[in-house]
Enzyme design. Structure first.
Site, PDB file in Angstrom:
ATOM      1  N   CYS A 192      66.255 149.653 -82.388  1.00 46.35           N
ATOM      2  CA  CYS A 192      65.186 149.859 -81.410  1.00 46.35           C
ATOM      3  C   CYS A 192      65.407 148.981 -80.170  1.00 46.35           C
ATOM      4  CB  CYS A 192      63.847 149.486 -82.012  1.00 46.35           C
ATOM      5  SG  CYS A 192      63.478 150.336 -83.533  1.00 46.35           S
TER       6      CYS A 192
ATOM      7  N   ARG B  84      72.248 150.819 -77.782  1.00 43.25           N
ATOM      8  CA  ARG B  84      71.902 150.247 -79.087  1.00 43.25           C
ATOM      9  C   ARG B  84      71.722 151.323 -80.157  1.00 43.25           C
ATOM     10  NH1 ARG B  84      69.112 144.924 -78.258  1.00 43.25           N
ATOM     11  NH2 ARG B  84      67.848 145.334 -80.085  1.00 43.25           N
TER      12      ARG B  84
ATOM     13  N   TRP C  90      64.671 153.491 -83.376  1.00 44.80           N
ATOM     14  CA  TRP C  90      65.714 153.881 -84.346  1.00 44.80           C
ATOM     15  C   TRP C  90      64.994 153.913 -85.688  1.00 44.80           C
ATOM     16  CZ3 TRP C  90      68.300 151.639 -88.611  1.00 44.80           C
ATOM     17  CH2 TRP C  90      69.529 152.215 -88.937  1.00 44.80           C
TER      18      TRP C  90
ATOM     19  N   ASN D 200      60.124 146.217 -82.690  1.00 41.99           N
ATOM     20  CA  ASN D 200      61.457 146.279 -83.297  1.00 41.99           C
ATOM     21  C   ASN D 200      61.384 145.511 -84.602  1.00 41.99           C
ATOM     22  OD1 ASN D 200      62.232 147.403 -80.906  1.00 41.99           O
ATOM     23  ND2 ASN D 200      63.716 145.818 -80.355  1.00 41.99           N
ATOM     24  N   GLY D 201      62.026 146.016 -85.646  1.00 42.25           N
ATOM     25  CA  GLY D 201      62.049 145.279 -86.908  1.00 42.25           C
ATOM     26  C   GLY D 201      61.294 146.024 -87.994  1.00 42.25           C
TER      27      GLY D 201
ATOM     28  N   GLU E 237      90.323 148.681 -89.735  1.00 44.31           N
ATOM     29  CA  GLU E 237      89.622 148.803 -88.454  1.00 44.31           C
ATOM     30  C   GLU E 237      89.930 150.154 -87.800  1.00 44.31           C
ATOM     31  OE1 GLU E 237      87.257 147.502 -87.074  1.00 44.31           O
ATOM     32  OE2 GLU E 237      87.434 147.875 -84.942  1.00 44.31           O
TER      33      GLU E 237
ATOM     34  N   LYS F  73      87.131 152.917 -86.846  1.00 45.33           N
ATOM     35  CA  LYS F  73      86.978 153.463 -85.488  1.00 45.33           C
ATOM     36  C   LYS F  73      86.943 154.977 -85.533  1.00 45.33           C
ATOM     37  CE  LYS F  73      85.796 150.849 -83.774  1.00 45.33           C
ATOM     38  NZ  LYS F  73      85.639 149.526 -84.293  1.00 45.33           N
TER      39      LYS F  73
ATOM     40  N   GLU G 138      83.642 156.389 -87.346  1.00 45.08           N
ATOM     41  CA  GLU G 138      82.338 156.197 -86.703  1.00 45.08           C
ATOM     42  C   GLU G 138      82.159 157.009 -85.429  1.00 45.08           C
ATOM     43  OE1 GLU G 138      81.295 152.163 -85.608  1.00 45.08           O
ATOM     44  OE2 GLU G 138      83.299 151.746 -84.903  1.00 45.08           O
TER      45      GLU G 138
ATOM     46  N   HIS H  15      98.918 153.590-106.034  1.00 47.86           N
ATOM     47  CA  HIS H  15      97.964 153.379-107.122  1.00 47.86           C
ATOM     48  C   HIS H  15      96.767 154.332-107.007  1.00 47.86           C
ATOM     49  CE1 HIS H  15     100.190 149.906-108.482  1.00 47.86           C
ATOM     50  NE2 HIS H  15     100.267 149.522-107.214  1.00 47.86           N
TER      51      HIS H  15
ATOM     52  N   LYS I 291      74.061 149.754 -82.152  1.00 45.38           N
ATOM     53  CA  LYS I 291      75.017 148.750 -81.697  1.00 45.38           C
ATOM     54  C   LYS I 291      74.827 147.438 -82.442  1.00 45.38           C
ATOM     55  CE  LYS I 291      78.266 146.927 -79.252  1.00 45.38           C
ATOM     56  NZ  LYS I 291      79.624 147.208 -79.769  1.00 45.38           N
TER      57      LYS I 291
HETATM   58  O1  M6R Z   1      77.320 142.562 -83.740  1.00 39.27           O
HETATM   59  P1  M6R Z   1      78.113 142.408 -84.980  1.00 39.27           P
HETATM   60  O2  M6R Z   1      79.542 142.067 -84.727  1.00 39.27           O
HETATM   61  O3  M6R Z   1      77.496 141.462 -85.971  1.00 39.27           O
HETATM   62  O4  M6R Z   1      78.087 143.847 -85.646  1.00 39.27           O
HETATM   63  C1  M6R Z   1      78.684 144.091 -86.883  1.00 39.27           C
HETATM   64  C2  M6R Z   1      78.814 145.576 -87.128  1.00 39.27           C
HETATM   65  O5  M6R Z   1      77.558 146.190 -87.135  1.00 39.27           O
HETATM   66  C3  M6R Z   1      79.698 146.252 -86.078  1.00 39.27           C
HETATM   67  O6  M6R Z   1      80.961 145.673 -86.015  1.00 39.27           O
HETATM   68  C4  M6R Z   1      79.850 147.748 -86.409  1.00 39.27           C
HETATM   69  O7  M6R Z   1      80.595 147.913 -87.581  1.00 39.27           O
HETATM   70  C5  M6R Z   1      80.503 148.502 -85.246  1.00 39.27           C
HETATM   71  N1  M6R Z   1      79.903 149.791 -85.103  1.00 39.27           N
HETATM   72  C6  M6R Z   1      81.952 148.708 -85.422  1.00 39.27           C
HETATM   73  O8  M6R Z   1      82.537 149.432 -84.396  1.00 39.27           O
END
Ligand code: M6R
Length: 610
Positions: A2, A27, A73, A99-100, A483, A487, A490, A506, A605
């Site tokens: 949010c 966000r 959100w 928010n929260g 990673e 990428k 997501e 395995h 985000k």
């Molecule tokens: O802000 P942070 O680095 O703590 O966030 C951690 C994850 O939420 C963040 O890296 C998330 O996995 C991203 N979408 C990756 O691209």
């Protein structure tokens, strides 16, 4: 997650709030709304993007110099007009954006239902606003006091802004575990859940601490704690520039941020490396030098991409410091009753500095007596304030939900930390020392890789319709494989998995057929010969191999369908280079699949709820 924007001042609030909400779109959210005061409180809210809200308000009265806006959100209740914020109390006296999560909302709701309150939404937020009203109605107190008493009785996390029809000239703002920044301008205040909507109006910002309430009118503001004691706010000057929040000619923030990496890496190492004397200097760790020199074990806690950076850090710390390292998902660590011993140092890694699980892991580690350090990108963020000491990454604002430049900045900082601590412990070998000047070559080598974007785009076109993809690497290229897979999944919604290359036989080798793209990170290091064998194994089963190789490689070129060459560098610095083609590949595939690259579905985000 949010987003919150509030305005009190002399200008029309609506356009400021809308442009602020747009700055917060990165966000991730599913609905938006505003409340404006101009003699009466007007509320407009709508499921969907801020642009939908703008359509709704097109012919409506949007006057008023006080107001608040929200992007939601969904947590409690599906995305819908009814569940969108602001929420209004039964009498209409109080409006709130939040928010929260209010964890004891069902108990409070039961009590309020018993007292005749009704609810129009499925949200915890509507419960909170009615709880405030109930306290206000049953006591001879003002709105601020009603908010304060209510917050003393809620369990959970909140960043809130409250408007009261009976006291319309003020916004009441509060936080616990969900950030609130107050921009202090000339005769005006801009409230937001992070500094991005504020920076175009003022650089002076007060970050509320947990359990603080601010009461803001256009004449000024005061800050209290939940015990009603006055607090002295500290005004920070934010260094963020407006251009950093704009796309600057790129189609997407993600692409801009990938291309920014030569600069963001340079910024992260600038002033911290002395190439002539082969020394690293991290000012943020100076006060904890003694503890670092005596450290017996490091535990990294993080989530998502930051967790992958932690895995690279494990290789770096073990290589250069020769000390045990554990890398923990913050969400697991916080609930696992972890064993913390004397000499353990916990390092929290977070781009946003607001990730709820990482923050909770920090608090647990502190309770158990550990020294906790932070690696954060956002200056003044909750994690940077909750840790005992730390190092900022200086990647600049990262707006794309998929983390790119934050990862390479984190790995740069982890590399410097490993070398700095090894030196403090008297363990820095000449070989490790030689990496220090070599770090200065990283930005130029990254530039060379991003310039291959068009070539990588051609590879993306070949695989854009694949339903699956496997990423394989060894050593510190294994976390890079993870990673790369993250990428891709997501932003393109293609199922992707990362594995240590040797683990393929395995299990995952069963997946290989003529339709399976397999991305190998096969750069020159001590396991090169082994990974070439792994590539042979995939090729023998007709898997479609894309290999990231060191310039001049010939062995892999003969087996792989596609190769992407990257410059030679010390293997311990290689993750800083080898991740870049994977970021670019994911980006192009996602664009070709018409995905919303900067705001992928369901993602936020910074994940400020559990
Ligand atoms: O802000 P942070 O680095 O703590 O966030 C951690 C994850 O939420 C963040 O890296 C998330 O996995 C991203 N979408 C990756 O691209």
């Amino acid at each position: 997650m949010c987003g919150i924007v509030g305005y009190v001042g002399y200008r029309k609030a609506y356009p400021i709030i809308i442009s602020g909400l747009k700055r917060l779109e990165y966000r991730g959210y599913d609905s938006a709304g505003v409340a404006l005061y101009d003699g009466k409180i007007k509320i407009y809210k709508k499921k969907g993007k801020v642009s939908e809200l703008e359509k709704l308000t097109k012919d409506k009265d949007t006057e008023g110099t006080i107001g608040m806006g929200h992007t939601r959100w969904a947590t409690h209740g599906a995305p819908s007009d009814e569940n969108s914020h602001p929420h209004v109390s039964n009498s209409g006296n109080f409006s709130i954006i939040h928010n929260g999560i209010i964890e004891n909302y069902s108990t409070l709701k039961k009590e309020l239902l018993g007292r005749g309150y009704t609810f129009n939404s499925a949200t915890d937020t509507e419960v909170l606003v009615n709880f405030i009203e109930d306290i206000y109605e049953n006591n001879e107190i003002d709105a601020t006091e009603a908010v304060r008493i209510a917050l003393n009785n809620v369990i959970g996390a909140y960043g809130i802004v409250v408007m009261c029809k009976a006291e319309p000239e003020k916004l009441i703002v509060a936080r616990r575990s969900s950030p609130i920044a107050i921009g202090v301008g000339e005769g005006e205040f801009i409230i937001a859940s992070d500094a991005t909507p504020i920076v175009e109006h003022t650089k002076d910002v007060v970050y509320l601490n947990d359990n603080e309430i601010a009461v803001i009118t256009k004449e000024g503001y005061k800050v209290l704690n939940l015990k009603n004691e006055s607090q002295t706010p500290y005004i920070h000057t934010i260094e963020m520039e407006l251009e950093a929040l704009e796309k600057g000619g790129y189609d997407h923030f993600m692409l801009k941020e990938i291309f920014e990496q030569p600069r963001s890496i340079a910024d992260s190492i600038r002033g911290r490396i002395d190439p002539e004397n082969k020394k690293v200097w991290l000012g943020g760790l100076v006060d904890v030098r003694k503890e670092l020199a005596q450290a017996k074990r490091f535990i990294f806690v993080a989530c998502g991409t930051s967790w992958h950076a932690g895995l690279v850090g494990e290789y770096l710390f073990e290589e250069h410091i020769r000390i045990p390292v554990e890398v923990e998902y913050a969400s697991e660590f916080r609930y696992r009753n972890p064993v913390i011993q004397e000499g353990d140092i916990v390092i929290a890694i977070s781009q946003s500095g607001e990730t709820a699980d990482t923050l909770a892991a920090i608090n647990l580690a502190k309770e158990r007596g550990a020294l906790v350090l932070g690696i954060c990108n956002v200056v003044g963020s909750s994690i940077s304030r909750a840790t005992h000491a730390g190092v900022y990454t200086h990647a600049g604002p990262e707006i794309g939900v998929a983390s790119t430049k934050a990862f390479t900045a984190q790995v740069s900082v982890l590399t410097m930390m490993a070398l700095f601590i090894a030196d403090l412990k008297g363990k820095l070998t000449p070989k490790s020392r030689s990496i220090i000047p070599e770090m200065l070559q990283v930005p130029e080598k990254v530039r060379h890789i991003v310039n291959q974007s068009d070539k990588i785009k051609e590879i993306a076109a070949t695989f854009k319709d694949s339903p699956n993809c496997l990423y394989l690497g060894r050593g510190s290229n294994f976390p890079v494989a993870l990673e790369g897979a993250l990428k891709l999944k997501e932003i393109s919604y293609i199922h992707a998995e990362g594995y240590p290359a040797a683990e393929m036989k395995h299990g995952p080798i069963a997946l290989i057929d003529e339709n399976m793209p397999v991305i190998f990170i096969a750069t020159k290091d001590e396991s090169y010969e082994k990974i070439v064998s792994n590539i042979e194994e995939v090729a023998a089963r007709k898997g479609r191999v894309v290999a990231i190789v060191t310039e001049g490689d010939t062995a892999v070129r003969n087996i792989a369908e596609f190769v992407i060459e990257i410059p030679e560098i010390d293997p311990s610095l290689m993750p800083l280079l080898s991740v870049i083609p994977l970021q670019i590949l994911s980006y192009h595939i996602a664009v070709m699949r018409n995905c919303n690259v900067d705001q992928p579905r369901n993602l936020a985000k910074s994940v400020t709820v559990e």
